[in-house]
Structures are given as C-alpha cells and as structure tokens.
Design a protein around this motif. Structure first.
Motif, mmCIF file in Angstrom:
data_model
loop_
_atom_site.group_PDB
_atom_site.id
_atom_site.type_symbol
_atom_site.label_atom_id
_atom_site.label_comp_id
_atom_site.label_asym_id
_atom_site.label_seq_id
_atom_site.Cartn_x
_atom_site.Cartn_y
_atom_site.Cartn_z
ATOM 1 N N CYS A 31 -1.968 0.178 6.733
ATOM 2 C CA CYS A 31 -2.137 -1.047 5.962
ATOM 3 C C CYS A 31 -2.964 -0.787 4.696
ATOM 4 O O CYS A 31 -2.616 -1.239 3.601
ATOM 5 C CB CYS A 31 -2.808 -2.110 6.820
ATOM 6 N N ILE A 32 -4.041 -0.043 4.845
ATOM 7 C CA ILE A 32 -4.921 0.259 3.712
ATOM 8 C C ILE A 32 -4.182 1.073 2.653
ATOM 9 O O ILE A 32 -4.242 0.768 1.450
ATOM 10 C CB ILE A 32 -6.175 1.010 4.192
ATOM 11 N N TYR A 33 -3.465 2.103 3.088
ATOM 12 C CA TYR A 33 -2.808 3.004 2.134
ATOM 13 C C TYR A 33 -1.607 2.349 1.464
ATOM 14 O O TYR A 33 -1.361 2.578 0.275
ATOM 15 C CB TYR A 33 -2.385 4.293 2.833
ATOM 16 N N GLN A 34 -0.868 1.534 2.205
ATOM 17 C CA GLN A 34 0.314 0.915 1.604
ATOM 18 C C GLN A 34 -0.046 -0.107 0.527
ATOM 19 O O GLN A 34 0.741 -0.349 -0.382
ATOM 20 C CB GLN A 34 1.177 0.253 2.686
ATOM 21 N N THR A 35 -1.229 -0.685 0.613
ATOM 22 C CA THR A 35 -1.630 -1.704 -0.367
ATOM 23 C C THR A 35 -2.611 -1.164 -1.408
ATOM 24 O O THR A 35 -3.187 -1.948 -2.174
ATOM 25 C CB THR A 35 -2.269 -2.913 0.348
ATOM 26 N N ARG A 36 -2.794 0.130 -1.461
ATOM 27 C CA ARG A 36 -3.832 0.707 -2.322
ATOM 28 C C ARG A 36 -3.650 0.354 -3.794
ATOM 29 O O ARG A 36 -4.617 0.252 -4.544
ATOM 30 C CB ARG A 36 -3.912 2.227 -2.157
ATOM 31 N N ASN A 47 20.689 -0.077 16.580
ATOM 32 C CA ASN A 47 21.971 0.097 15.881
ATOM 33 C C ASN A 47 21.836 0.234 14.363
ATOM 34 O O ASN A 47 22.838 0.187 13.647
ATOM 35 C CB ASN A 47 22.928 -1.073 16.189
ATOM 36 N N LYS A 48 20.605 0.395 13.888
ATOM 37 C CA LYS A 48 20.404 0.551 12.447
ATOM 38 C C LYS A 48 19.663 1.836 12.093
ATOM 39 O O LYS A 48 19.998 2.502 11.127
ATOM 40 C CB LYS A 48 19.658 -0.660 11.887
ATOM 41 N N GLY A 49 18.626 2.162 12.853
ATOM 42 C CA GLY A 49 17.920 3.393 12.569
ATOM 43 C C GLY A 49 16.413 3.230 12.603
ATOM 44 O O GLY A 49 15.871 2.252 13.119
ATOM 45 N N VAL A 50 15.732 4.221 12.021
ATOM 46 C CA VAL A 50 14.273 4.273 12.019
ATOM 47 C C VAL A 50 13.775 4.019 10.602
ATOM 48 O O VAL A 50 14.307 4.576 9.633
ATOM 49 C CB VAL A 50 13.778 5.644 12.520
ATOM 50 N N TYR A 51 12.742 3.200 10.498
ATOM 51 C CA TYR A 51 12.216 2.797 9.200
ATOM 52 C C TYR A 51 10.695 2.969 9.168
ATOM 53 O O TYR A 51 10.027 2.897 10.204
ATOM 54 C CB TYR A 51 12.541 1.324 8.916
ATOM 55 N N VAL A 52 10.166 3.169 7.971
ATOM 56 C CA VAL A 52 8.717 3.165 7.788
ATOM 57 C C VAL A 52 8.220 1.750 8.052
ATOM 58 O O VAL A 52 8.819 0.774 7.589
ATOM 59 C CB VAL A 52 8.333 3.599 6.359
ATOM 60 N N ARG A 53 7.155 1.648 8.816
ATOM 61 C CA ARG A 53 6.622 0.338 9.167
ATOM 62 C C ARG A 53 6.237 -0.451 7.923
ATOM 63 O O ARG A 53 5.558 0.073 7.031
ATOM 64 C CB ARG A 53 5.389 0.513 10.057
ATOM 65 N N LYS A 54 6.669 -1.703 7.865
ATOM 66 C CA LYS A 54 6.324 -2.602 6.769
ATOM 67 C C LYS A 54 5.581 -3.790 7.357
ATOM 68 O O LYS A 54 6.107 -4.493 8.223
ATOM 69 C CB LYS A 54 7.585 -3.055 6.037
ATOM 70 N N ASN A 70 0.807 8.513 1.854
ATOM 71 C CA ASN A 70 0.780 8.750 0.413
ATOM 72 C C ASN A 70 1.975 8.131 -0.311
ATOM 73 O O ASN A 70 2.207 8.420 -1.490
ATOM 74 C CB ASN A 70 0.712 10.256 0.127
ATOM 75 N N LEU A 71 2.721 7.288 0.425
ATOM 76 C CA LEU A 71 3.816 6.491 -0.134
ATOM 77 C C LEU A 71 4.983 7.317 -0.656
ATOM 78 O O LEU A 71 5.738 6.871 -1.525
ATOM 79 C CB LEU A 71 3.286 5.572 -1.248
ATOM 80 N N ARG A 72 5.139 8.535 -0.136
ATOM 81 C CA ARG A 72 6.342 9.299 -0.474
ATOM 82 C C ARG A 72 7.553 8.679 0.215
ATOM 83 O O ARG A 72 8.691 8.896 -0.200
ATOM 84 C CB ARG A 72 6.168 10.763 -0.083
ATOM 85 N N PHE A 73 7.287 7.959 1.283
ATOM 86 C CA PHE A 73 8.282 7.098 1.908
ATOM 87 C C PHE A 73 7.743 5.676 1.798
ATOM 88 O O PHE A 73 6.654 5.377 2.272
ATOM 89 C CB PHE A 73 8.506 7.463 3.378
ATOM 90 N N ALA A 74 8.504 4.808 1.157
ATOM 91 C CA ALA A 74 8.031 3.459 0.870
ATOM 92 C C ALA A 74 8.043 2.581 2.119
ATOM 93 O O ALA A 74 8.795 2.837 3.068
ATOM 94 C CB ALA A 74 8.907 2.831 -0.210
ATOM 95 N N PRO A 75 7.225 1.542 2.143
ATOM 96 C CA PRO A 75 7.257 0.584 3.246
ATOM 97 C C PRO A 75 8.664 0.012 3.425
ATOM 98 O O PRO A 75 9.299 -0.421 2.455
ATOM 99 C CB PRO A 75 6.282 -0.517 2.795
#
Length: 226
Positions: A162-167, A68-75, A25-30
């Motif tokens: 992929c579908i939700y991030q580009t909605r 050495n950087k961390g965890v990110y939302v998949r982009k 639901n994009l509460r965390f951005a790509p």
C-alpha cells in the motif's frame, strides 16, 4: 536428492525476492496481469519455479488470482486500506498491552526513532519508509510474543505494498516524526494508555493519507485513459 531440493528452494526464494521488489518498485503496475511465461523469461527460471513463487506471493497478498482470468498484481481499495491498517493497529495495541503487563521499556526503539528523524522524507524516501516500518515491527517484537510477531508478519507485506503503490501520490508529513516520538516518549514514561491513544491517532492519520493517495492515483489513471 537433498542438493537438488536445496537448489530448488533457493531459486524459488530468489524469484520471490525479485518479484516482490519489482512489484514494490512499480515495475508491475497495480492491477496488472502477469503470466508464467513472462516471469520465466524475465527471471530466467523454469515455469515450475515461477509457479511456486507466485503461490507464495498470492499467500502474502502481493498478488491476487481471478478464476478463469489469471494472476494480477494486487490493487487496493479504500476499504482494503482501512481493514489492513485497522488490523495493524489491533496487533500493535496488543503489543503495547503486553509491554505494559511486563512493565518494561523497549530499549531498541529509541535509536530507530533517532535514525528516522535524521532522514529526509523526500530525498531518502526508501530509507525513511524502511525505518518507519522497522519501528512498528520492533514495537510488536518488544512484546516478546512469537505468535503475535507471526500474525503481524502476515499483514506487513500488504502494508508495504500500500505504501509503495501510493508513493507518487502521498507526501509523508513532517508530523510523522513527532508522532513516533510521542508514542515512544509515552512508552518510556510508562504511560501505556497514552501510548495506545497516540498509536490509534497515528494509524488513523495513516489510513486517511493512503486512502487519499489511492483516490488521487485512480483519478490520474482515469485522466490518462481518456
């Protein structure tokens, strides 16, 4: 001991479900970085629970870890989209081959297509996408291969992401309904080669659509940072 373990599993599952929903639901951005402390506070659970949930979503492909950087939302990149949906096509084509070998008609697909056609692609976007994904999942399930279904499940989360991030950058075309109907009609007519050709065309259209959506999303991001 057993009761504590069940509670722990329940908490991890609950966080996985909540975090997946927040990402879709994009509460965390790509590409956004997430931290254990942030998630622990958001979901009111321990960091150990967050750590286990994050490990699960890393395995599913919703999150990615950079050393050495961390965890990110998949982009996603266009190359990611092409790979994911080509794999999806290969598995669905294998399902059709299995259906053809058994010379059976998947009975459960028809009501899914009917329901899909009844939804407005804009006003009921979430329902429409859910039914679209369910149609393809049911097609694979119709092959009656638990191994094939497990393989399909491994990429399904990335497909959804992929579908939700580009909605906001993709319009589902009216022809999407006809595409599903044509695949189904070919299956019901036992024209399996035609069904496979139609599926390949459908997936290629999807790839083009989401690659275009990713490009538009990136252009919008670049404009907003100027």
């Amino acid at each position: 001991m057993g009761s504590v373990q069940l509670n722990l599993i329940s908490a991890v599952d609950a966080v996985c479900t909540a975090l997946e929903a927040d990402i879709l639901n994009l509460r965390f951005a790509p590409g956004e970085k997430i931290t254990e402390s942030e998630l622990s506070e958001r979901y009111s659970v321990s960091r150990n629970t967050i750590r286990e949930a994050v490990a699960h979503l890393l395995a599913q492909g919703l999150l990615t870890k950079i050393a050495n950087k961390g965890v990110y939302v998949r982009k996603f990149t266009a190359a990611d989209v092409q790979e994911i949906f080509h794999l999806r096509a290969l598995l669905e084509l294998e399902a059709i081959r299995s259906i053809a070998a058994a010379n059976t008609v998947p009975a459960g697909l028809f009501p899914l297509v009917q329901e899909l056609e009844s939804y407005d692609r804009v006003d009921r976007w979430d329902d429409y996408v859910r039914l679209d994904i369910l149609f393809h999942t049911a097609l694979v399930a119709a092959a009656n291969s638990s191994r094939l279904s497990r393989l399909y499940d491994t990429i399904l989360t990335e497909v959804k992401l992929c579908i939700y991030q580009t909605r906001n950058y993709v319009t589902i075309p009216a022809g999407n309904d006809a595409s599903h109907r044509q695949i189904l009609d070919a299956l019901y007519s036992r024209e399996y080669d035609t069904a496979m050709q139609l599926l390949v065309q459908h997936i290629q259209q999807v790839i083009t659509r989401y690659c275009t959506g990713l490009e538009a999303m990136e252009q919008n991001k670049n404009k907003s940072t100027r």
